[in-house]
Write a protein that holds these residues in place. Structure first.
Motif: not given
Length: 102
Positions: A25-37
């Motif tokens: 739940n602490s994972i956040e995206g940025c300009d370079e990546i959108i987290p996916r599981w």
């Protein structure tokens, strides 16, 4: 760079500094990546850098073996190596040769 993998609620973050257990739940995206599981068997290696199919699959296979050892006596997974990519950068994404000491 960070690669995040989740299996049955257990999450690991692999960075150039090592591996850490993290709260998904602490994972956040940025300009370079959108987290996916992904489950381990569904990781889209074909969409990642070519070297990920070598070191990440080895790491995950060894993690699965060690996952059964809850005594904290398992030997840490250590890898040392290098990858030489063919010219062309992201467009080529092809490994010419590599060394991985495990």
């Amino acid at each position: 760079d960070t690669t995040t993998v989740s299996e049955h609620g257990n999450s690991i973050a692999m960075t150039t500094r090592g591996v850490s257990i993290i709260d998904p739940n602490s994972i956040e995206g940025c300009d370079e990546i959108i987290p996916r599981w992904f489950s381990w068997s569904e990781i889209p290696l074909h969409q990642m850098f070519a070297d990920d199919s070598v070191w990440l699959t080895y790491f995950l296979s060894q993690s699965a073996v060690r996952d059964g050892d809850r005594s904290n006596t398992a030997t840490p997974i250590k890898m040392n190596g290098w990858f030489h990519f063919a010219p062309g950068g992201d467009d080529g994404n092809k490994i010419e040769h590599y060394f991985l000491d495990t």
